[in-house]
Design a protein around this motif. Sequence first.
Motif, PDB file in Angstrom:
ATOM      1  N   PRO A 130       1.031  -1.315   0.167  1.00 12.27           N
ATOM      2  CA  PRO A 130      -0.089   0.520   0.306  1.00 12.27           C
ATOM      3  C   PRO A 130       1.030   1.406   0.245  1.00 12.27           C
ATOM      4  N   PHE A 131       2.034   1.360   0.587  1.00 14.10           N
ATOM      5  CA  PHE A 131       2.473   2.574   0.994  1.00 14.10           C
ATOM      6  C   PHE A 131       3.843   2.925  -0.367  1.00 14.10           C
ATOM      7  N   LEU A 132       4.056   1.465  -0.846  1.00 13.39           N
ATOM      8  CA  LEU A 132       5.281   2.131  -2.021  1.00 13.39           C
ATOM      9  C   LEU A 132       4.398   2.131  -3.330  1.00 13.39           C
ATOM     10  N   GLY A 133       3.097   1.074  -3.065  1.00 15.59           N
ATOM     11  CA  GLY A 133       2.581   0.838  -4.011  1.00 15.59           C
ATOM     12  C   GLY A 133       1.896   3.014  -4.224  1.00 15.59           C
ATOM     13  N   THR A 134       0.844   2.891  -3.338  1.00 13.09           N
ATOM     14  CA  THR A 134       0.679   4.332  -3.451  1.00 13.09           C
ATOM     15  C   THR A 134       1.569   5.841  -4.148  1.00 13.09           C
ATOM     16  N   PHE A 135       2.780   5.790  -4.304  1.00 12.81           N
ATOM     17  CA  PHE A 135       3.978   6.357  -4.188  1.00 12.81           C
ATOM     18  C   PHE A 135       3.917   6.568  -5.810  1.00 12.81           C
ATOM     19  N   ALA A 136       4.551   5.283  -6.447  1.00 11.39           N
ATOM     20  CA  ALA A 136       4.839   5.062  -7.497  1.00 11.39           C
ATOM     21  C   ALA A 136       4.090   5.483  -8.837  1.00 11.39           C
ATOM     22  N   CYS A 137       2.566   4.603  -7.853  1.00 12.28           N
ATOM     23  CA  CYS A 137       1.309   4.837  -8.688  1.00 12.28           C
ATOM     24  C   CYS A 137       1.163   6.394  -8.940  1.00 12.28           C
ATOM     25  N   LEU A 138       1.518   7.362  -7.717  1.00 13.32           N
ATOM     26  CA  LEU A 138       1.237   9.175  -8.336  1.00 13.32           C
ATOM     27  C   LEU A 138       2.420   9.266  -8.563  1.00 13.32           C
ATOM     28  N   ILE A 139       3.985   9.330  -8.482  1.00 17.55           N
ATOM     29  CA  ILE A 139       4.639   9.484  -9.323  1.00 17.55           C
ATOM     30  C   ILE A 139       4.213   8.639 -10.876  1.00 17.55           C
ATOM     31  N   ALA A 140       4.203   7.853 -11.185  1.00 17.75           N
ATOM     32  CA  ALA A 140       4.053   7.161 -13.182  1.00 17.75           C
ATOM     33  C   ALA A 140       2.250   7.669 -13.509  1.00 17.75           C
ATOM     34  N   THR A 141       1.736   8.555 -12.635  1.00 10.18           N
ATOM     35  CA  THR A 141       0.049   8.353 -13.480  1.00 10.18           C
ATOM     36  C   THR A 141       0.922  10.004 -13.268  1.00 10.18           C
ATOM     37  N   THR A 142       1.436  10.330 -12.397  1.00 11.94           N
ATOM     38  CA  THR A 142       1.466  11.913 -13.204  1.00 11.94           C
ATOM     39  C   THR A 142       2.591  12.162 -14.105  1.00 11.94           C
ATOM     40  N   ILE A 143       3.384  11.584 -14.530  1.00 11.26           N
ATOM     41  CA  ILE A 143       3.951  11.652 -15.941  1.00 11.26           C
ATOM     42  C   ILE A 143       3.878  11.478 -16.978  1.00 11.26           C
ATOM     43  N   GLY A 144       2.976  10.186 -16.270  1.00  8.65           N
ATOM     44  CA  GLY A 144       1.681   9.169 -17.278  1.00  8.65           C
ATOM     45  C   GLY A 144       0.441  10.471 -18.274  1.00  8.65           C
ATOM     46  N   ALA A 145      -0.177  11.452 -17.675  1.00  6.85           N
ATOM     47  CA  ALA A 145      -0.786  13.128 -17.554  1.00  6.85           C
ATOM     48  C   ALA A 145      -0.308  13.759 -17.906  1.00  6.85           C
ATOM     49  N   VAL A 146       0.903  14.211 -17.128  1.00  3.34           N
ATOM     50  CA  VAL A 146       1.705  14.909 -18.362  1.00  3.34           C
ATOM     51  C   VAL A 146       1.814  14.601 -20.247  1.00  3.34           C
ATOM     52  N   LEU A 147       2.609  13.673 -19.894  1.00  2.00           N
ATOM     53  CA  LEU A 147       2.633  13.144 -21.065  1.00  2.00           C
ATOM     54  C   LEU A 147       1.722  13.013 -22.335  1.00  2.00           C
ATOM     55  N   ALA A 148       0.120  12.647 -22.012  1.00  2.00           N
ATOM     56  CA  ALA A 148      -0.808  12.446 -22.319  1.00  2.00           C
ATOM     57  C   ALA A 148      -1.038  14.615 -22.550  1.00  2.00           C
ATOM     58  N   PHE A 149      -1.545  15.096 -21.533  1.00  4.25           N
ATOM     59  CA  PHE A 149      -1.212  16.590 -22.073  1.00  4.25           C
ATOM     60  C   PHE A 149      -0.719  16.858 -23.539  1.00  4.25           C
ATOM     61  N   LEU A 150       1.254  16.521 -22.711  1.00  2.00           N
ATOM     62  CA  LEU A 150       1.501  17.979 -24.173  1.00  2.00           C
ATOM     63  C   LEU A 150       1.095  16.159 -25.758  1.00  2.00           C
ATOM     64  N   VAL A 151       0.790  14.677 -25.384  1.00  2.00           N
ATOM     65  CA  VAL A 151       0.417  14.190 -26.716  1.00  2.00           C
ATOM     66  C   VAL A 151      -0.758  15.370 -27.578  1.00  2.00           C
ATOM     67  N   GLY A 152      -1.421  15.632 -26.118  1.00  2.00           N
ATOM     68  CA  GLY A 152      -2.602  16.128 -26.823  1.00  2.00           C
ATOM     69  C   GLY A 152      -3.141  17.510 -27.022  1.00  2.00           C
ATOM     70  N   ARG A 153      -2.153  18.644 -26.698  1.00  2.00           N
ATOM     71  CA  ARG A 153      -1.316  19.873 -27.552  1.00  2.00           C
ATOM     72  C   ARG A 153      -0.984  19.566 -28.257  1.00  2.00           C
ATOM     73  N   PHE A 154       0.017  18.542 -29.607  1.00  2.00           N
ATOM     74  CA  PHE A 154       1.322  18.175 -29.772  1.00  2.00           C
ATOM     75  C   PHE A 154       0.225  17.660 -31.463  1.00  2.00           C
ATOM     76  N   PHE A 155      -0.896  16.789 -30.453  1.00  2.00           N
ATOM     77  CA  PHE A 155      -1.393  16.246 -32.181  1.00  2.00           C
ATOM     78  C   PHE A 155      -2.464  16.705 -33.026  1.00  2.00           C
ATOM     79  N   LEU A 156      -3.358  16.787 -31.080  1.00  2.00           N
ATOM     80  CA  LEU A 156      -4.656  17.294 -31.314  1.00  2.00           C
ATOM     81  C   LEU A 156      -5.440  18.767 -31.343  1.00  2.00           C
ATOM     82  N   LYS A 157      -4.834  19.636 -30.710  1.00  2.00           N
ATOM     83  CA  LYS A 157      -4.688  20.857 -31.414  1.00  2.00           C
ATOM     84  C   LYS A 157      -5.619  21.455 -32.255  1.00  2.00           C
ATOM     85  N   ASP A 158      -4.186  21.308 -33.296  1.00  2.00           N
ATOM     86  CA  ASP A 158      -4.919  22.323 -34.405  1.00  2.00           C
ATOM     87  C   ASP A 158      -6.381  21.254 -35.263  1.00  2.00           C
TER      88      ASP A 158
END
Length: 174
Positions: free
Chosen positions: A83-111
Motif C-alpha cells: 500500500p505505501f510504496l505502491g501509492t507512491f509509485a502510482c502517484l509518480i507514474a500516473t503524474t508523468i503519464g498525465a503530463v505526457l498525455a497532455f503534451l500529446v493532446g497539445r501536439f497532435f490534437l490541438k490543431d
Amino acid sequence: MKKKIIKIIIFVFIIVIIFCLDKYYKFSDYLTDISNLLFLKKIVNDNILIALLVYIAITVVGCVLLALPGATFALFAGVMFGPFLGTFACLIATTIGAVLAFLVGRFFLKDTVKPMVEKNKTLKRLLFSDDNKNDLVILMITRIIPIFPYNLQNFAYGITDINLLKYTYLPLYS
C-alpha cells in the motif's frame, strides 16, 4: 494544413511502430498470463528499483497510448509493492503519464480538434477565454466530478489554452 498532415503521419507512424513491436515481442501477452504476475513479484523481491522503473514505464505507456483507467495502475501497484510504496509509485507514474498525455493532446490534437470545439459558443467561452480565469475552475470541476474519464481529460486539456505549469501544479496559482 501541411503541418496537420505531418502531425497525423507522425501519429500514425508511432501507432504502427507500437503495434508492430507488440506483434513481434508480444508485450500484450504479458498482461494476460498469471505466471507473469508471479515473475513480476519475484523481480520486486530481487530488485525493487528495477521493478519500480518497469512499473513506471508500463504505467506511462498505458496512460499515454492506451488511455487505461487509473484504477488499473493503482491496483497493480498495490498488489506488487504494497500500500505505501505502491501509492507512491502510482502517484509518480500516473503524474508523468498525465503530463505526457497532455503534451500529446497539445501536439497532435490541438490543431485539429480545437477549431471543431470552438464552433460551440458555450465551450468556446469556457475553454478558450482570453482572461484565463475559467481555466482552474474548469480543471477542478472536471477532476472532482467523475463524468469524464481521467485519462481522456488529460488529452482534452491539451487542446485548451491552459498553461502546462498551471495544469500540473495548481498550488502555484492559488
